[in-house]
Scaffold this active site. Structure first.
Site, short mmCIF file in Angstrom:
data_model
loop_
_atom_site.label_atom_id
_atom_site.label_comp_id
_atom_site.label_asym_id
_atom_site.label_seq_id
_atom_site.Cartn_x
_atom_site.Cartn_y
_atom_site.Cartn_z
N GLN A 390 0.83 -1.21 0.00
CA GLN A 390 0.00 0.00 0.00
C GLN A 390 0.87 1.26 0.00
O GLN A 390 1.70 1.46 0.88
CB GLN A 390 -0.92 0.02 1.22
CG GLN A 390 -1.92 -1.12 1.27
CD GLN A 390 -1.43 -2.31 2.09
OE1 GLN A 390 -0.22 -2.56 2.17
NE2 GLN A 390 -2.36 -3.03 2.69
N GLN A 412 -0.17 -0.20 -5.79
CA GLN A 412 -1.29 -0.59 -4.94
C GLN A 412 -1.84 0.63 -4.20
O GLN A 412 -1.10 1.40 -3.60
CB GLN A 412 -0.85 -1.65 -3.92
CG GLN A 412 -1.99 -2.15 -3.04
CD GLN A 412 -1.62 -3.36 -2.21
OE1 GLN A 412 -0.56 -3.97 -2.41
NE2 GLN A 412 -2.46 -3.72 -1.27
N ASP A 413 -3.19 0.79 -4.26
CA ASP A 413 -3.88 1.87 -3.54
C ASP A 413 -3.50 3.26 -4.05
O ASP A 413 -3.20 4.16 -3.26
CB ASP A 413 -3.61 1.78 -2.04
CG ASP A 413 -4.26 0.56 -1.41
OD1 ASP A 413 -4.85 -0.25 -2.14
OD2 ASP A 413 -4.18 0.42 -0.17
N ASP A 434 -6.32 -2.79 -6.11
CA ASP A 434 -7.26 -1.89 -5.43
C ASP A 434 -6.91 -0.42 -5.67
O ASP A 434 -6.93 0.39 -4.75
CB ASP A 434 -7.25 -2.16 -3.91
CG ASP A 434 -7.50 -3.62 -3.57
OD1 ASP A 434 -8.20 -4.30 -4.34
OD2 ASP A 434 -6.98 -4.08 -2.53
N ARG A 502 -13.31 -5.53 -6.34
CA ARG A 502 -13.63 -6.56 -5.34
C ARG A 502 -14.13 -5.86 -4.08
O ARG A 502 -13.81 -4.69 -3.84
CB ARG A 502 -12.41 -7.42 -5.03
CG ARG A 502 -11.21 -6.67 -4.45
CD ARG A 502 -10.10 -7.62 -4.06
NE ARG A 502 -8.93 -6.93 -3.53
CZ ARG A 502 -7.95 -7.54 -2.85
NH1 ARG A 502 -8.01 -8.84 -2.62
NH2 ARG A 502 -6.91 -6.86 -2.41
#
Length: 596
Positions: A390, A412-413, A434, A502
């Site tokens: 993250q 990520q993120d 994500d 998701r």
């Protein structure tokens, strides 16, 4: 990303759990009677007279106006027994003249603020007394303190708005404002706990916080449910009286393109901002230049010098250059605007990440909290890379904020749409896992959303929306945009499955509509988070998308997934309805479309 709500609240008492509508009224009546029977005496104020009642008078109390209103209001909530008992057992709670649902909501907000304040002392005690806290755990506890401050601000603002309800703005605008504020307050409790989800040691600290956070989460949930019930009823009555179709914006669906000006200012700048920039108030327009040619050499310094709670636009012009810093626009810095020289030339970059000890929340290169923020022509970047997990480029918890011609680049993120109402137009968002996540009410319109090459063995997830309550007016809407792959992923995309999203939390909500979806998206379209978690309660929808990856015949068959087949089903997710865009976006000077 943080834990799911299921994981967060695992092991807690079932006494405060949600109940079904069918069981709700029976349980509430039982709780009402039980609460009253256990009280030695109750003072009830009815029609201006105070009467002290003993247990023998409980039937009269139950039938009183105050209790009738209370039971009616609480019956609409997810936690009715908590709703009633928090008021019935509060100091002077049942003694108040509760004449309307609005009275119940206002009292519930006050009681919730008391619990939030108690949580503050729990957190500060942990910081002072808990030994051997890791760097990340200390950071997470300070994140929690920030969430306490945000929650109190949002609840107080909700209370203030309720005091003038329904005489301010339109009912639709008021409903959006009230639900947005309480939705954000709920999100704050989850954000606090999400900071303790990276390893087993974190869970020890989380256990000391979970009871208090859960209590506030549920109390805020009840406030939100009552507000929704109140505003929905009032809007339905208004529709019945006026005969108007509720929810339709009082504007047409055309794009509002910026006008070309002849006064030397950019064509996208609003007339109001042009007037500001033409004024003699230097504070309205400052310049950041790394080479020292401006008013400030860092963006952070310019933000620090900005006025508090400004009601007019404060413009910070950021000249071309690479600014290696972490920037935060705090709550009290309102109506700021970052204007870059272009997304390719004005870059704010950092590399904070979870692996090196940050929380996801604090990893953001740029964090925007002050309401009314605007940005144009800037790249927000986190260069930590896919191995650092993250690592956020941009975090936004600013209500009525908008971004035009900006890039958000990370892995990520990438883009943390934390809370409140946000709008993105003609932006590029690129990442891996994500990479658009959070629990704001967000519309991305005419944007390029590209998956990148992740770590070996990873899957790409375009979204991970974090709605934890079915009454929250939050979600991620991607409209009239293009979902594809970056050049590094294209040659190997078959090795790295990419999904539209998701479910990070139980009521995750994402809508993809009128967009072009390339074959980078696998036929199933959507992925599980963990087993069957949230597959029945999520809301994932697609509407009128095109492209090689837009076919829905092979999509998942979860209860929560659907394809929308009519404009009436998609209209609630338009700019006009989902983020109340008709009431505030025109003033930004940015282009946008209010409808389908």
């Amino acid at each position: 990303m943080g834990s799911t709500m299921k994981e967060t609240f695992a092991g807690m008492s079932e006494s405060g759990n949600r109940v079904s509508i069918a069981r709700k009224n029976k349980m509430l009546i039982f709780v009402v009677l039980s609460s009253l029977l256990t009280m030695e005496t109750i003072t009830v104020v009815t029609a201006g007279e105070s009467t002290t009642l003993t247990n023998s008078n409980t039937t009269s109390v139950y039938l009183s106006t105050s209790h009738a209103v209370l039971t009616s209001a609480c019956s609409s909530t997810l936690y009715p027994e908590l709703c009633y008992s928090s008021i019935a057992t509060s100091s002077g709670g049942v003694a108040q003249s509760l004449e309307s649902k609005k009275d119940i909501i206002e009292l519930s907000i006050n009681l919730t603020c008391e619990v939030v304040s108690r949580n503050y002392f729990t957190i500060t005690k942990l910081i002072k007394t808990r030994k051997n806290l890791s760097r990340r755990e200390k950071s997470a506890l300070h994140d929690c303190l920030e969430m306490v401050d945000e929650t109190l601000d949002e609840l107080h603002e909700t209370s203030d708005d309720l005091k003038v309800y329904p005489s301010k703005k339109t009912l639709q605008q008021q409903a959006s404002d009230l639900k947005t504020l309480v939705s954000a307050a709920i999100t704050n409790q989850d954000t606090c706990l999400d900071g303790f989800s990276y390893n087993k040691a974190d869970k020890i600290v989380r256990e000391a916080l979970i009871k208090g956070q859960q209590h506030v989460h549920r109390m805020c949930s009840n406030v939100l449910a009552m507000i929704k019930n109140l505003t929905d009823t009032d809007m339905e009555n208004e529709r019945y009286i006026s005969g108007r179709k509720l929810g339709e914006a009082a504007v047409d669906n055309a794009s509002f393109e910026s006008q070309t000006t002849a006064d030397g200012f950019p064509e996208w700048l609003s007339a109001g901002d042009r007037r500001l920039l033409q004024s003699t108030t230097v504070a309205a327009d400052v310049t950041v230049a790394a080479d020292g040619s401006g008013d400030f050499t860092t963006v952070s310094a310019a933000v620090a010098a900005a006025p508090l709670k400004s009601t007019t636009r404060y413009v910070i012009r950021i000249k071309a250059g690479v600014y290696r810093e972490n920037v935060e626009v705090p709550k009290k810095k309102t109506n700021l605007m970052f204007v870059g020289d272009g997304r390719k030339t004005t870059i704010i970059t950092g590399n904070r990440n979870v692996v090196d000890g940050s929380t996801t929340f604090k990893s953001a290169t740029v964090a925007i909290v002050g309401n009314g923020f605007l940005a144009r022509g800037i790249t927000f970047e986190n260069t930590a890379g896919p191995t650092k997990h993250q690592a956020v480029a941009l975090r936004v918890g600013s209500d009525l904020s908008a971004f035009y011609e900006c890039d958000m680049l990370a892995y990520q993120d990438t883009l943390y749409v934390h809370s409140l109402r946000q709008f993105y137009i003609n932006c590029l968002v690129a990442g891996t896992v994500d990479f658009i996540f959070g629990n704001g009410a967000v519309v991305l319109q005419d944007c390029d959303i590209h998956a990148r090459r992740p770590n070996s063995g990873q899957k790409n997830m375009v979204t991970a929306q974090g709605r934890t309550d079915p009454n929250q007016n939050t979600g991620i809407v991607i409209q009239m945009s293009r979902i594809g792959a970056t050049s590094d992923l294209l040659p190997v995309q078959s090795s790295f499955p990419t999904f539209l999203g998701r479910p990070w939390k139980e009521y995750s909500r994402t809508v993809i509509m009128q967009s072009t979806i390339s074959d980078v998206i696998v036929p199933a379209g959507w992925s599980e988070w963990a087993g069957t978690f949230a597959l029945d309660t999520l809301f994932y929808a697609e509407y009128l998308n095109v492209g090689a990856g837009a076919g829905t015949s092979g999509r998942v068959t979860w209860k929560g997934y659907r394809t929308l087949t009519s404009a009436s089903e998609a209209t609630p997710f338009t700019v006009a309805n989902f983020v109340a865009g008709s009431s505030w976006l025109r003033a930004t000077g940015f282009p946008f479309s209010v409808g389908l």
